[in-house]
Write an enzyme that holds these catalytic residues in place. Structure first.
Site, short mmCIF file in Angstrom:
data_model
loop_
_atom_site.label_atom_id
_atom_site.label_comp_id
_atom_site.label_asym_id
_atom_site.label_seq_id
_atom_site.Cartn_x
_atom_site.Cartn_y
_atom_site.Cartn_z
N HIS A 133 0.83 -1.21 0.00
CA HIS A 133 0.00 0.00 0.00
C HIS A 133 0.86 1.26 0.00
O HIS A 133 0.50 2.26 -0.62
CB HIS A 133 -1.02 -0.04 1.14
CG HIS A 133 -2.18 -0.94 0.81
ND1 HIS A 133 -2.16 -2.29 1.08
CD2 HIS A 133 -3.33 -0.70 0.16
CE1 HIS A 133 -3.29 -2.83 0.62
NE2 HIS A 133 -4.01 -1.88 0.06
N HIS A 191 5.58 -14.46 6.23
CA HIS A 191 5.97 -13.39 7.16
C HIS A 191 4.87 -13.09 8.15
O HIS A 191 5.08 -13.10 9.36
CB HIS A 191 6.36 -12.13 6.40
CG HIS A 191 7.07 -11.14 7.27
ND1 HIS A 191 6.40 -10.31 8.14
CD2 HIS A 191 8.38 -10.90 7.45
CE1 HIS A 191 7.29 -9.59 8.81
NE2 HIS A 191 8.49 -9.93 8.42
N GLU A 221 4.80 -13.59 12.16
CA GLU A 221 4.22 -12.49 12.93
C GLU A 221 2.70 -12.43 12.92
O GLU A 221 2.13 -11.44 13.34
CB GLU A 221 4.74 -11.15 12.37
CG GLU A 221 6.21 -10.93 12.63
CD GLU A 221 6.71 -9.61 12.04
OE1 GLU A 221 5.88 -8.78 11.64
OE2 GLU A 221 7.94 -9.44 11.98
N HIS A 253 14.70 -14.09 8.19
CA HIS A 253 13.66 -14.92 8.83
C HIS A 253 13.87 -16.40 8.49
O HIS A 253 13.74 -17.26 9.36
CB HIS A 253 12.27 -14.49 8.38
CG HIS A 253 11.82 -13.19 8.98
ND1 HIS A 253 11.72 -13.00 10.33
CD2 HIS A 253 11.42 -12.02 8.42
CE1 HIS A 253 11.29 -11.77 10.58
NE2 HIS A 253 11.11 -11.16 9.43
#
Ligand code: CO
Length: 309
Positions: A133, A191, A221, A253
């Site tokens: 966004h 993620h 997360e 990660h």
């Protein structure tokens, strides 16, 4: 009259010279404007900008580089550039290695200066969350600026439609899952996010469940969590687990939270639960089953440019 002007010689010749010069200018200038088409002085020049989150792990860039090579092969003769959307990662890279990778605004400003008139920006994000966004806001700002581009389009992230879910599930099934033993599960680590688009992860799990009984998608997360994955794994009866990131590259990660040697990595926690674990350090940008989806979104973004003016 002042003496200076009283001596002005033959004004007619001056006027004639001025008219000749003006005519010459018109002769040179008018065709130049006309040849540009629609009154634009710049000739058409199309470019592609790949907008990637970013990574501080050098080895993880292999999948990004491979993806950019695929884009170049699919669109020969079109300039392909990259921008990283994470300010934190770009700052970190600049501080540690001196490498200065542009953000989207700088990359687009540079492309405008370099004469690009039509640019397709392709997101290499997984879902339309915060990063996407923000990217859209930058693209929209450039659309409103005069003298930048005649057309600027934005290609969607990996998971943006029902068709994307089906294509991703089918791709993962045929390529990554079909080769596994019956007692092996494929566990993907996404993620995750607090953005409403985080709901696309459970939606993806729904489509995976429709396609195959032992493919589980968790997130670092968000939802589904590691505990959700563990419960599903136990219920599936799987003995072995193949772990892979569901992120565009196998960065921090994947190497630490997923496959790292610490006790709290997914690999360690699953091993402690008795599973035989194998970690695959390949990002989704290096997986042909999934890059096909991004490339399709890029085709659509390039098609949108053709309607631009
Ligand atoms: Co993160």
């Amino acid at each position: 009259m002042f003496p200076l002007f009283s001596a002005a010689p033959r004004p007619h010749r001056h006027r004639a010279a001025r008219i000749a010069a003006a005519t010459l200018c018109l002769l040179l200038l008018v065709p130049a404007l006309c040849l540009g088409g629609h009154g634009h002085a710049k000739p058409d020049k199309t470019g592609i900008l790949i907008a990637f989150f970013g990574t501080s792990v050098p080895e993880a860039r292999h999948d990004l580089d491979g993806f950019i090579e695929q884009v170049k092969k699919a669109h020969p003769g079109v300039d392909v550039r990259q921008a990283w959307t994470s300010v934190i990662i770009r700052d970190k890279l600049r501080a540690t290695t001196g490498e200065d990778i542009p953000g989207v605004a700088r990359a687009l400003a540079r492309m405008a200066e370099d004469g690009f008139t039509h640019v397709a920006v392709q997101s290499l994000h997984t879902i339309p969350g915060h990063e996407f966004h923000d990217l859209r806001m930058v693209v929209n700002a450039f659309r409103q600026m005069p003298g930048q581009f005649r057309a600027l389009s934005l290609g969607q992230p990996l998971l943006s439609s029902e068709q994307d879910f089906r294509d991703a599930a089918a791709g993962l099934l045929s390529q990554d899952y079909a080769a596994l033993d019956r007692d092996t599960a494929l566990v993907l680590m996404g993620h995750g996010t607090d953005h409403p688009a985080g709901a696309l992860y459970p939606a993806m799990q729904y489509h995976l469940t429709q396609a195959a009984p032992r493919v589980f998608l968790g997130t670092v997360e968000g939802t589904p969590s590691y505990d959700d994955v563990l419960a599903a794994l136990k219920a599936s009866g799987a003995k072995k687990v193949r772990l892979a990131p569901f992120m565009s590259v196998a960065g921090d990660h994947a190497r630490n939270d997923m496959a790292g040697p610490e006790d709290d990595s997914w690999a360690s926690m699953l091993a402690a639960q008795g599973f035989e674990v194998e970690s695959v350090l390949q990002g989704t940008a290096g997986n042909p089953a999934l890059t096909a989806i991004w490339l399709k979104h890029l085709d659509r973004a390039l098609d949108q440019l053709a309607g631009g003016h």
